[in-house]
Motif scaffolding. Sequence first.
Motif, PDB file in Angstrom:
ATOM      1  N   GLY A  71      -2.848   5.089   9.646  1.00 51.07           N
ATOM      2  CA  GLY A  71      -2.225   5.935   8.629  1.00 51.07           C
ATOM      3  C   GLY A  71      -2.482   5.442   7.219  1.00 51.07           C
ATOM      4  O   GLY A  71      -2.600   4.239   6.975  1.00 51.07           O
ATOM      5  N   PRO A  72      -2.591   6.377   6.258  1.00 51.42           N
ATOM      6  CA  PRO A  72      -2.802   5.976   4.851  1.00 51.42           C
ATOM      7  C   PRO A  72      -1.616   5.195   4.311  1.00 51.42           C
ATOM      8  O   PRO A  72      -0.462   5.463   4.653  1.00 51.42           O
ATOM      9  N   VAL A  73      -1.919   4.202   3.476  1.00 44.48           N
ATOM     10  CA  VAL A  73      -0.877   3.340   2.910  1.00 44.48           C
ATOM     11  C   VAL A  73      -0.131   4.088   1.813  1.00 44.48           C
ATOM     12  O   VAL A  73      -0.716   4.828   1.014  1.00 44.48           O
ATOM     13  N   ALA A  74       1.198   3.919   1.803  1.00 47.54           N
ATOM     14  CA  ALA A  74       2.019   4.554   0.771  1.00 47.54           C
ATOM     15  C   ALA A  74       1.732   3.922  -0.584  1.00 47.54           C
ATOM     16  O   ALA A  74       1.737   2.694  -0.719  1.00 47.54           O
ATOM     17  N   GLU A  75       1.476   4.749  -1.563  1.00 51.71           N
ATOM     18  CA  GLU A  75       1.202   4.250  -2.909  1.00 51.71           C
ATOM     19  C   GLU A  75       2.500   4.006  -3.663  1.00 51.71           C
ATOM     20  O   GLU A  75       3.496   4.685  -3.458  1.00 51.71           O
ATOM     21  N   GLU A  76       2.463   2.997  -4.531  1.00 54.51           N
ATOM     22  CA  GLU A  76       3.624   2.648  -5.364  1.00 54.51           C
ATOM     23  C   GLU A  76       4.881   2.474  -4.504  1.00 54.51           C
ATOM     24  O   GLU A  76       5.936   3.042  -4.782  1.00 54.51           O
ATOM     25  N   TRP A  77       4.742   1.691  -3.447  1.00 56.40           N
ATOM     26  CA  TRP A  77       5.839   1.476  -2.512  1.00 56.40           C
ATOM     27  C   TRP A  77       6.956   0.654  -3.136  1.00 56.40           C
ATOM     28  O   TRP A  77       6.722  -0.388  -3.738  1.00 56.40           O
ATOM     29  N   ARG A  78       8.168   1.138  -2.973  1.00 55.37           N
ATOM     30  CA  ARG A  78       9.359   0.389  -3.358  1.00 55.37           C
ATOM     31  C   ARG A  78      10.322   0.399  -2.183  1.00 55.37           C
ATOM     32  O   ARG A  78      10.617   1.475  -1.641  1.00 55.37           O
TER      33      ARG A  78
END
Length: 382
Positions: free
Chosen positions: A357-364
Amino acid sequence: MSGRLLRWACTGSALTALTTLATLAPPATHAAPGPGPGPGDRPVAELLTDLQRLYRQAEESTETYNTTDEKLKARRREAADLERRLDTARASAGASRSAAGRLARQQYQNGSVAIPAYVRLLLARDPQGALDQRHVLRRASADRAATVNRLVADERRARELAERARRALAAQESLARRQKQARDSVRARLKEVEELLASLTPEQLAALGRAEDDGATRAQREFVASGALGAPGARRAPSERGARALRYAVEQIGKPYVWGAEGPSAYDCSGLTQRAWRVGGRGIPRTSQEQWARLPRVPLRELRPGDLVVYFPRATHVALYLGDGLVVHAPRPGARVKVSPVGANPVRGAVRPDPGGPVAEEWRPPRLPDGAREGTDTGWSG
């Protein structure tokens, strides 16, 4: 689960609630010695071992219940599909039977001895017309044969489907009996837990809670010191689906553990992980054992938020990794969904529901609610 244990569950962990009670209660006076050693005379370590044994037995029964429940659901779907197909086959066989009946009546009504085709051709005034008629007769004969063949095939299909439906129903009834046995086993184990806790003094309950907390803290310290999680402070972003699953799990913090529950008002451990990942957009198996067996493994050093951490030798407990050495999970009856140290229970390994799966961008990381870490950390001890 009985009313008393449910009341404990409504205010948090049974041990936590009773530990609080112990701090408010006056020192207990010791009763005169009885005929034999009772719960009040047993060491705390022994009591904790018994409590963990009962929880382990309850969890094994719960896993059996959940596995059987999934199989029962599948059998019910199969039986319903077979019934629909059987209805269609019976309707088709009925139509073929009617068509064959019409042919039989026509043949009876036109039952005179047929003149051989070559004789009709010789006597015909219009030989070409006779040839055309012969072609029509051959086609009619082929249609009659096709009708009979269709009737035979439809009858055979209906019989086969009826037999499969009968076997599916028998298997469904057998699974239902096994599910009831597993349910009764869970209830019996939880009743034993309640009876053990009810037999203890406030001082013992407080000591039991401290021993459990100390054991969880020590286990986490040893787990982190072992380097199992890789370099200290390493941070990884979840996949997009993993991020959604984790946010959902965090939103469930504070909801009670109920064996066999899949949400949204209560969960058992694998019920929480399955529903969280379903909300995240990825279907996963129902039980912790199936999640461990069927989902792709991932090294603990490569854990990222949203991955599933599986516990105990038989894979009887599961949690969602939050990051920074923490997990979100539904620990056990009497507890609520909470955040715990990843190493509070013996780790079996980890799985990743969506490795590509694609990595979540700007993960918090999701914001944790107040009290997210309150209550028991340990799940099903083994």
